[in-house]
Design an enzyme around this catalytic site. Structure first.
Site, PDB file in Angstrom:
ATOM      1  N   LYS A   3       0.833  -1.212   0.000  1.00 39.96           N
ATOM      2  CA  LYS A   3       0.000   0.000   0.000  1.00 39.96           C
ATOM      3  C   LYS A   3       0.864   1.256   0.000  1.00 39.96           C
ATOM      4  O   LYS A   3       0.658   2.166  -0.795  1.00 39.96           O
ATOM      5  CB  LYS A   3      -0.915   0.003   1.222  1.00 39.96           C
ATOM      6  CG  LYS A   3      -1.561   1.343   1.461  1.00 39.96           C
ATOM      7  CD  LYS A   3      -2.060   1.485   2.885  1.00 39.96           C
ATOM      8  CE  LYS A   3      -2.516   2.888   3.168  1.00 39.96           C
ATOM      9  NZ  LYS A   3      -1.527   3.707   3.867  1.00 39.96           N
ATOM     10  N   ASN A   4       1.823   1.322   0.938  1.00 39.36           N
ATOM     11  CA  ASN A   4       2.555   2.581   1.085  1.00 39.36           C
ATOM     12  C   ASN A   4       3.505   2.863  -0.071  1.00 39.36           C
ATOM     13  O   ASN A   4       3.938   4.001  -0.249  1.00 39.36           O
ATOM     14  CB  ASN A   4       3.283   2.629   2.436  1.00 39.36           C
ATOM     15  CG  ASN A   4       2.306   2.901   3.573  1.00 39.36           C
ATOM     16  OD1 ASN A   4       1.151   3.293   3.328  1.00 39.36           O
ATOM     17  ND2 ASN A   4       2.734   2.684   4.809  1.00 39.36           N
ATOM     18  N   ARG A  30      -3.907  10.184   3.510  1.00 41.08           N
ATOM     19  CA  ARG A  30      -2.683  10.834   3.961  1.00 41.08           C
ATOM     20  C   ARG A  30      -1.699  11.057   2.800  1.00 41.08           C
ATOM     21  O   ARG A  30      -1.041  12.077   2.678  1.00 41.08           O
ATOM     22  CB  ARG A  30      -2.034   9.923   5.004  1.00 41.08           C
ATOM     23  CG  ARG A  30      -0.768  10.438   5.590  1.00 41.08           C
ATOM     24  CD  ARG A  30      -1.056  11.339   6.748  1.00 41.08           C
ATOM     25  NE  ARG A  30       0.088  12.107   7.145  1.00 41.08           N
ATOM     26  CZ  ARG A  30      -0.003  13.316   7.662  1.00 41.08           C
ATOM     27  NH1 ARG A  30      -1.160  13.894   7.830  1.00 41.08           N
ATOM     28  NH2 ARG A  30       1.073  13.970   8.022  1.00 41.08           N
ATOM     29  N   CYS A  42      -5.031   8.561   8.569  1.00 39.63           N
ATOM     30  CA  CYS A  42      -5.306   8.000   9.886  1.00 39.63           C
ATOM     31  C   CYS A  42      -4.997   9.005  10.978  1.00 39.63           C
ATOM     32  O   CYS A  42      -3.961   9.671  10.951  1.00 39.63           O
ATOM     33  CB  CYS A  42      -4.477   6.739  10.099  1.00 39.63           C
ATOM     34  SG  CYS A  42      -5.166   5.338   9.213  1.00 39.63           S
ATOM     35  N   ARG A  92       0.122  15.260  12.999  1.00 43.46           N
ATOM     36  CA  ARG A  92       0.971  14.626  11.983  1.00 43.46           C
ATOM     37  C   ARG A  92       1.561  15.745  11.125  1.00 43.46           C
ATOM     38  O   ARG A  92       1.062  16.051  10.046  1.00 43.46           O
ATOM     39  CB  ARG A  92       0.160  13.636  11.145  1.00 43.46           C
ATOM     40  CG  ARG A  92      -0.287  12.423  11.943  1.00 43.46           C
ATOM     41  CD  ARG A  92      -0.948  11.364  11.096  1.00 43.46           C
ATOM     42  NE  ARG A  92      -0.027  10.667  10.216  1.00 43.46           N
ATOM     43  CZ  ARG A  92      -0.352   9.597   9.488  1.00 43.46           C
ATOM     44  NH1 ARG A  92      -1.569   9.106   9.540  1.00 43.46           N
ATOM     45  NH2 ARG A  92       0.530   9.017   8.700  1.00 43.46           N
ATOM     46  N   ILE A 110       3.941  18.173   8.675  1.00 49.24           N
ATOM     47  CA  ILE A 110       4.654  17.930   7.411  1.00 49.24           C
ATOM     48  C   ILE A 110       5.719  19.012   7.194  1.00 49.24           C
ATOM     49  O   ILE A 110       6.082  19.327   6.075  1.00 49.24           O
ATOM     50  CB  ILE A 110       3.699  17.834   6.191  1.00 49.24           C
ATOM     51  CG1 ILE A 110       2.834  19.077   6.052  1.00 49.24           C
ATOM     52  CG2 ILE A 110       2.835  16.601   6.263  1.00 49.24           C
ATOM     53  CD1 ILE A 110       2.167  19.157   4.675  1.00 49.24           C
ATOM     54  N   ASP A 111       6.213  19.562   8.321  1.00 55.05           N
ATOM     55  CA  ASP A 111       7.209  20.631   8.222  1.00 55.05           C
ATOM     56  C   ASP A 111       8.470  20.199   7.473  1.00 55.05           C
ATOM     57  O   ASP A 111       9.074  21.005   6.755  1.00 55.05           O
ATOM     58  CB  ASP A 111       7.582  21.135   9.626  1.00 55.05           C
ATOM     59  CG  ASP A 111       8.080  19.996  10.512  1.00 55.05           C
ATOM     60  OD1 ASP A 111       7.293  19.074  10.782  1.00 55.05           O
ATOM     61  OD2 ASP A 111       9.263  20.020  10.904  1.00 55.05           O
ATOM     62  N   ASP A 169       3.430   0.597  12.294  1.00 50.75           N
ATOM     63  CA  ASP A 169       2.206   0.129  11.636  1.00 50.75           C
ATOM     64  C   ASP A 169       1.879  -1.335  11.955  1.00 50.75           C
ATOM     65  O   ASP A 169       0.850  -1.849  11.523  1.00 50.75           O
ATOM     66  CB  ASP A 169       2.305   0.315  10.110  1.00 50.75           C
ATOM     67  CG  ASP A 169       2.153   1.772   9.718  1.00 50.75           C
ATOM     68  OD1 ASP A 169       1.944   2.618  10.598  1.00 50.75           O
ATOM     69  OD2 ASP A 169       2.253   2.073   8.506  1.00 50.75           O
ATOM     70  N   ARG A 216      -9.190   0.805   3.296  1.00 50.84           N
ATOM     71  CA  ARG A 216      -8.216   1.741   2.706  1.00 50.84           C
ATOM     72  C   ARG A 216      -6.911   1.021   2.374  1.00 50.84           C
ATOM     73  O   ARG A 216      -6.179   1.468   1.495  1.00 50.84           O
ATOM     74  CB  ARG A 216      -7.884   2.868   3.697  1.00 50.84           C
ATOM     75  CG  ARG A 216      -8.939   3.947   3.798  1.00 50.84           C
ATOM     76  CD  ARG A 216      -8.442   5.089   4.675  1.00 50.84           C
ATOM     77  NE  ARG A 216      -7.052   5.348   4.360  1.00 50.84           N
ATOM     78  CZ  ARG A 216      -6.116   5.750   5.214  1.00 50.84           C
ATOM     79  NH1 ARG A 216      -6.439   5.974   6.456  1.00 50.84           N
ATOM     80  NH2 ARG A 216      -4.882   5.951   4.839  1.00 50.84           N
TER      81      ARG A 216
HETATM   82  C1  UD1 Z   1       4.150   6.913   6.917  1.00 57.90           C
HETATM   83  C2  UD1 Z   1       3.107   5.843   6.724  1.00 57.90           C
HETATM   84  C3  UD1 Z   1       2.450   5.513   8.061  1.00 57.90           C
HETATM   85  C4  UD1 Z   1       3.517   5.123   9.087  1.00 57.90           C
HETATM   86  C5  UD1 Z   1       4.616   6.172   9.165  1.00 57.90           C
HETATM   87  C6  UD1 Z   1       5.791   5.735  10.027  1.00 57.90           C
HETATM   88  C7  UD1 Z   1       2.375   6.295   4.453  1.00 57.90           C
HETATM   89  C8  UD1 Z   1       1.314   6.808   3.567  1.00 57.90           C
HETATM   90  N1  UD1 Z   1       2.131   6.353   5.776  1.00 57.90           N
HETATM   91  O1  UD1 Z   1       3.473   8.066   7.428  1.00 57.90           O
HETATM   92  O2  UD1 Z   1       1.555   4.447   7.852  1.00 57.90           O
HETATM   93  O3  UD1 Z   1       2.921   5.018  10.362  1.00 57.90           O
HETATM   94  O4  UD1 Z   1       5.137   6.425   7.845  1.00 57.90           O
HETATM   95  O5  UD1 Z   1       6.338   4.550   9.564  1.00 57.90           O
HETATM   96  O6  UD1 Z   1       3.412   5.825   4.006  1.00 57.90           O
HETATM   97  N2  UD1 Z   1       7.306  14.127  11.320  1.00 57.90           N
HETATM   98  C9  UD1 Z   1       7.633  15.444  11.584  1.00 57.90           C
HETATM   99  N3  UD1 Z   1       7.653  16.303  10.540  1.00 57.90           N
HETATM  100  C10 UD1 Z   1       7.389  15.932   9.264  1.00 57.90           C
HETATM  101  C11 UD1 Z   1       7.068  14.600   9.010  1.00 57.90           C
HETATM  102  C12 UD1 Z   1       7.030  13.712  10.059  1.00 57.90           C
HETATM  103  O7  UD1 Z   1       7.877  15.817  12.729  1.00 57.90           O
HETATM  104  O8  UD1 Z   1       7.443  16.765   8.355  1.00 57.90           O
HETATM  105  C13 UD1 Z   1       7.268  13.157  12.434  1.00 57.90           C
HETATM  106  C14 UD1 Z   1       5.881  12.576  12.663  1.00 57.90           C
HETATM  107  O9  UD1 Z   1       5.104  13.373  13.555  1.00 57.90           O
HETATM  108  C15 UD1 Z   1       6.222  11.213  13.263  1.00 57.90           C
HETATM  109  C16 UD1 Z   1       7.537  10.829  12.564  1.00 57.90           C
HETATM  110  O10 UD1 Z   1       8.065  12.051  12.061  1.00 57.90           O
HETATM  111  O11 UD1 Z   1       6.466  11.340  14.625  1.00 57.90           O
HETATM  112  C17 UD1 Z   1       7.399   9.843  11.415  1.00 57.90           C
HETATM  113  O12 UD1 Z   1       6.478  10.346  10.462  1.00 57.90           O
HETATM  114  P1  UD1 Z   1       6.564   9.927   8.928  1.00 57.90           P
HETATM  115  O13 UD1 Z   1       7.602   8.888   8.754  1.00 57.90           O
HETATM  116  O14 UD1 Z   1       6.673  11.178   8.124  1.00 57.90           O
HETATM  117  O15 UD1 Z   1       5.129   9.306   8.694  1.00 57.90           O
HETATM  118  P2  UD1 Z   1       4.194   9.461   7.434  1.00 57.90           P
HETATM  119  O16 UD1 Z   1       5.012   9.603   6.189  1.00 57.90           O
HETATM  120  O17 UD1 Z   1       3.125  10.476   7.685  1.00 57.90           O
END
Ligand code: UD1
Length: 432
Positions: free
Chosen positions: A22-23, A93, A117, A123, A125-126, A309, A401
């Site tokens: 999926k991812n 997401r 989720c 969550r 995205i900075d 996950d 999903r």
């Molecule tokens: C992806 C997966 C999700 C999984 C996660 C961690 C997809 C679509 N989703 O989510 O299922 O749980 O990886 O393996 O692939 N963070 C920041 N700033 C950012 C981005 C992330 O501080 O800009 C933090 C998040 O709050 C979290 C950590 O980094 O604590 C990991 O997040 P990230 O690896 O980015 O998760 P996703 O890509 O959203």
């Protein structure tokens, strides 16, 4: 509304074929937007996140054609840029990958802030936005939209980027944007999950020049354009782990087919500690649990650590293990909302911040439970299959999903699970 009805208490036996990841799929579909030509993508999972992303691409003028259930051709040669509205972005997401893809292809992107989720915390995205800025984009968040613009030339410029946080999403998104940038990009402190390597391999097979995916540093030499080609998505590590966790909880013996065993090491190691037998046979794993389940401790970490996950699914099995297990969630600030549902089934769990302390019980009993996110939903199925009596699971749209044919696959293993349509409670109330 759809509900799953589960009669628990049976061990699982048989074979399960694992679908495409999926991812990886939810990143590769947006990546196809960057390709001038036809991408034939094989092993694409039939899940609602994929359907949604394909429909967003279609709205941008992409031609989509399914050759069979799991092979799709995406032709974005004559795609045009378009705003991605909140209604689409909030449902998935991975819609954030459209920012990197649109920036790379058109030099501008207007995408509503993503949904996906809700783990009970923020969550951010900075790190994605920091990467786009470093590549020369002006990025603003306005009225719920991310508006990103490449400089005057309309093309991003390669840069050196050090991520402050190991992030799957930021790593992939910056990789997408940089693939078509002018010059070279180096991204350090990146995530190393198997699907990151898969997205890099997809882009490379379409003409990109990306090296180092799967290590801490990714180096990208920007190319002028990407061409069409054929690519097969890797098997889903988390789907495979979910079925393995189900055997741990229910007992029995299953063959998990069409996987990459190396990707499963972090999950296999924990199952072995719990007294589950796991044997590698080519690209399959034979998973067997005959004796009692033993306690273990789990700490979630970025790959190659134990995946966040998989945390709820293993927790379902640990509810039935001998002794006290401790789960430390270190990726998300909080991801234990599902434990309230397990408690309704008789589980003994205490949550304290990012720790869950699970005291194993003899058995769980069926109950009405609600999936609060995708992996929590999978964990509900596992708990319900292992429990005595009948469970009703709502919120199954989350499960759909990310899990292809989940009912059929569990039924083939002997799980007594059916999907039923019932009137939506809200509708029923207002109608009444
Ligand atoms: C992806 C997966 C999700 C999984 C996660 C961690 C997809 C679509 N989703 O989510 O299922 O749980 O990886 O393996 O692939 N963070 C920041 N700033 C950012 C981005 C992330 O501080 O800009 C933090 C998040 O709050 C979290 C950590 O980094 O604590 C990991 O997040 P990230 O690896 O980015 O998760 P996703 O890509 O959203």
């Amino acid at each position: 509304m759809t509900k799953y009805i589960v009669e628990g208490g049976n061990p699982l036996f048989g074979e399960v074929h694992i679908s495409g990841a999926k991812n990886a799929a939810v990143a590769i579909i947006p990546a196809a937007l960057m390709v001038n030509g036809v991408c034939r993508i094989e092993n694409i999972p039939q899940i609602s996140d994929v359907t949604l992303l394909l429909s967003i691409l279609q709205d941008m003028g992409a031609k989509i054609r399914f050759l069979n259930k799991n092979t799709v051709e995406i032709d974005c040669s004559s795609a045009h840029n378009a705003r991605v509205p909140y209604d689409s972005a909030r449902r998935c997401r991975a819609s954030y990958y459209l920012i990197g893809a649109l920036l790379g292809r058109f030099g501008l992107a207007d995408v509503a802030l993503p949904g996906g989720c809700d783990f009970g915390g923020t969550r951010p995205i900075d790190q994605h936005l920091k990467g786009f800025n470093a590549l020369g984009a002006q990025v603003e968040v306005q009225s719920g939209f991310i508006n990103a613009r490449a400089g005057e030339t309309g093309r991003l410029k390669g840069a050196n980027i050090f991520l402050d946080k190991v992030s799957v999403g930021a790593t992939i998104n910056i990789m997408l944007a940089a693939a078509l940038a002018e010059g070279s990009t180096v991204i350090e402190n990146v995530a190393k999950e198997p699907h990151i390597v898969d997205v890099a391999n997809f882009l490379n097979s379409m003409g990109a020049n990306i090296r180092g995916a799967g290590t801490d540093i990714i180096k990208i030499r920007g190319v002028e354009q990407l061409h069409g080609g054929t690519y097969s998505i890797i098997p889903d590590q988390i789907e495979a782990g979910t079925y393995m966790a189900a055997v741990a909880a229910c007992g029995g013996q299953i063959k998990v087919c069409n996987i990459i065993p190396k990707h499963m090491d972090c999950i296999t190691a924990k199952l072995l500690e719990m007294g589950v037998e796991v044997e590698e046979i080519e690209d399959n794993l034979l998973v067997r649990r005959i004796g009692p389940l033993m306690k273990t401790n789990i700490k979630t970490m970025p790959y190659p650590g134990f995946p966040t996950d998989m945390q709820p699914q293993l927790a379902a099995a640990l509810c039935l293990a001998h002794g006290t297990s401790i789960i430390t969630e270190s990726v998300w600030s909080s991801r234990f909302r599902y434990t309230d549902e397990f408690k309704r089934m008789g589980a003994q769990i205490q949550v304290d911040g990012n720790l869950a302390i699970i005291e194993g019980v003899e058995h769980l009993s069926g109950a009405q439970i609600e999936a609060c996110d995708l992996r929590a939903g999978a964990a509900m199925i596992i708990a319900a299959l292992a429990a005595y009596g009948t469970s009703e699971i709502t919120g199954v749209q989350y499960i759909e999903r990310g899990y292809e044919s989940v009912i059929e696959k569990f039924r083939k293993l002997g799980g007594n699970i059916t999907s039923v349509e019932v009137p939506d409670e809200d509708e029923a109330l207002s109608a009444g």
